[in-house]
Design an enzyme around this catalytic site. Structure first.
Site, PDB file in Angstrom:
ATOM      1  N   GLU A 243      38.028  42.314  36.041  1.00 13.00           N
ATOM      2  CA  GLU A 243      37.524  42.583  37.408  1.00 13.00           C
ATOM      3  C   GLU A 243      37.548  41.138  38.063  1.00 13.00           C
ATOM      4  O   GLU A 243      36.756  40.164  37.578  1.00 13.00           O
ATOM      5  CB  GLU A 243      35.613  43.039  37.089  1.00 13.00           C
ATOM      6  N   CYS A 277      31.646  40.170  44.621  1.00 15.40           N
ATOM      7  CA  CYS A 277      32.929  40.210  44.207  1.00 15.40           C
ATOM      8  C   CYS A 277      33.376  41.453  45.227  1.00 15.40           C
ATOM      9  O   CYS A 277      34.335  41.072  46.096  1.00 15.40           O
ATOM     10  CB  CYS A 277      33.169  40.806  43.203  1.00 15.40           C
TER      11      CYS A 277
END
Ligand code: NAD
Length: 469
Positions: A243, A277
């Protein structure tokens, strides 16, 4: 009853043995994190390997029961955990911040406990039948960032434990106490060796990633570090979930009722003071609603309370560390020097503390400016004008990252048509960054590969085995 001090006491070490961890807002020392060595890492991996067969042998029902007990204990200590998180990470208690993150830890732990991964029948013809069964992989190494340290650790740890794996977790050097506090709660319910935290920076991380005793790395962090994890996996052939960084675009279509969506847009951008993010990091707005959108965002940026996280009412906090503060300041200065219009903020909020930066809205800026092309990971949003939707889509897709994207429109068909053309792991409509523990989440392009959450998340930490007859 356990107090906030007692969790902190349990995880901090004496001054002489530890590394001082500052409060992100005030820079006062909160506590001392242990300085683990490579020998500690070796012990942790050995303990995880030794504990794995018995943990796996407990079966799904018992592991789910333990995970539920952990989730209940997280809830029981929610305020203590939120205070540690708020001080170390900087995010306020209020708003979609520290209390919200701790709440999500319990929610995701329960979801990992309750999600069921059944064997799949993939072929059947007469007496012939093939099934895919999912079992434990072995030892999972969990390496995380500093922005949502507790929640992202839970995303990595809870599904891994559920599938019968044991875990060695390496927190970011910026936020070890938050992860140690979480692990302390988990370990009140887990057998020895099933979950061990090893604090430290790059060397511990890179040794864990390449370790022959590790079967899977769950990594969340930057794209450059992700590439190093891929290289490391050539040594142990560890499976990877990566990720990585994002530079999510949002597109506001013509005819959109901007006032109705302004708060959702704002939080899609500024959640965790932009250090998220899958936050909206480049906003493309049609000419016909451009001025209105810029003004609505600027108004919210000027009025949302920012300050020390423990002061109730604040919903925006400091940057977590000096490096990130410097990145945000550099990108905003570059935008200003290029002639972009700073509509709100644009300066450090030095009166609040050394790492605060005013929530910043930058208009009259285009692709090619560093604030648009690079991940700012902070409270500064470039708002880019467009007049042709096809052009906005191609600019949104021009980024090398592909974590999330969003379309904002009151016309569901128009929104869906654009969503289908955007290159991202998730495309949201009239929201951004909203996550659900049952809905798979992951990136495309240089934002990484693999998915977390739900059934897909359990498969990511499982070994598939075909049984064929
Ligand atoms: P980072 O890559 O600097 O660090 C992440 C972790 O990797 C830390 O624990 C660090 O100590 C460790 N590490 C550093 N070098 C290593 C190496 N060579 N081998 C193994 N481990 C190593 O990232 P960061 O600054 O902590 O986090 C910010 C970045 O993370 C942003 O780019 C953000 O977009 C991204 N992020 C992505 C997601 C997602 O779900 N896609 C979520 C949160 C953050």
């Amino acid at each position: 009853m356990t107090t906030a001090t007692s969790i902190l006491d349990a995880i901090t070490v004496p001054v002489s043995e530890g590394r001082a961890i500052p409060d992100a807002a005030t820079r006062e020392t909160i506590g001392y994190a242990p300085i683990h060595t490579l020998a500690d890492l070796e012990s942790a991996v050995s303990a995880a390997r030794a504990a794995q067969p018995a943990w796996d042998g407990l079966g799904h029902a018992e592991r789910s029961r333990v995970l539920h007990a952990i989730a209940d204990d997280i809830d029981a200590h929610a305020e203590e955990l939120a205070v540690i998180l708020s001080r170390e990470q900087g995010k306020p208690l209020d708003g979609p911040n520290a209390r919200f993150e701790v709440g999500a830890c319990a929610v995701w732990t329960r979801s990992a406990a309750d999600t069921v991964l059944e064997p799949e029948v993939v072929f059947e013809a007469g007496a012939a039948r093939a099934e895919v069964h999912y079992g434990a992989l072995g030892v999972v190494g969990a390496i995380g960032p500093w922005n949502w340290p507790m929640m992202i650790s839970v995303w990595q740890i809870a599904p891994s434990l559920r599938m019968g794996n044991t875990v060695v977790v390496k927190p970011s050097g910026f936020t070890p106490l938050s992860v140690l506090a979480l692990v302390e709660i988990f370990n009140r319910h887990l057998p020895a060796g099933v979950l061990t935290a090893v604090t430290g920076d790059r060397e511990i991380g890179s040794t864990l990633a390449a370790h022959p005793g590790v079967d899977k790395i769950m990594f969340t962090g930057s794209t450059p570090t992700g590439r190093k994890i891929v290289e490391a996996s050539a040594q142990n052939l560890a499976r990877l979930t990566l990720e990585l960084g994002g530079n999510d675009a949002g597109i506001v279509l013509p005819g959109t009722d901007v006032a109705a969506h302004a708060e959702d847009l704002f939080w899609g951008i500024f959640i965790n003071t932009g250090q998220t993010c899958a936050a909206l990091k480049r906003l493309y707005v049609h000419d016909s609603v451009y001025d209105e959108t810029v003004e609505a965002l600027a108004h919210l940026a000027r009025t949302m309370p920012m300050g020390r996280g423990l002061d109730e009412g604040n919903v925006l906090g400091p940057l977590q560390n000096q490096n990130q503060f410097d990145i945000v300041q550099r990108l905003v200065e570059d935008a200003r020097a290029r002639g972009a219009r700073i509509v709100a903020g644009g300066e450090p909020a030095a009166d609040l503390g050394p790492l605060f930066f005013q929530p910043t809205v930058v208009a009259d800026i285009a692709d090619g400016a560093a604030l648009v092309d690079e991940e700012q990971f902070g409270p500064a949003i470039p708002v880019i004008r467009y007049s042709d939707v096809d052009d906005a889509i191609s600019r949104a897709n021009a980024a090398e990252q592909g974590l999330g994207a969003s379309v904002w429109s009151d016309d569901p068909e128009a929104a869906l048509a654009v969503a289908q053309r955007l290159q991202a792991g998730t495309v949201w409509i009239n929201q951004h960054g909203v996550l659900n523990p049952q809905v798979p989440f992951g990136g495309t392009k240089s934002s990484g590969y693999g998915q977390e959450f739900g059934v897909a998340g359990l498969k990511a930490v499982a070994a598939p085995k075909v049984i064929s007859r």
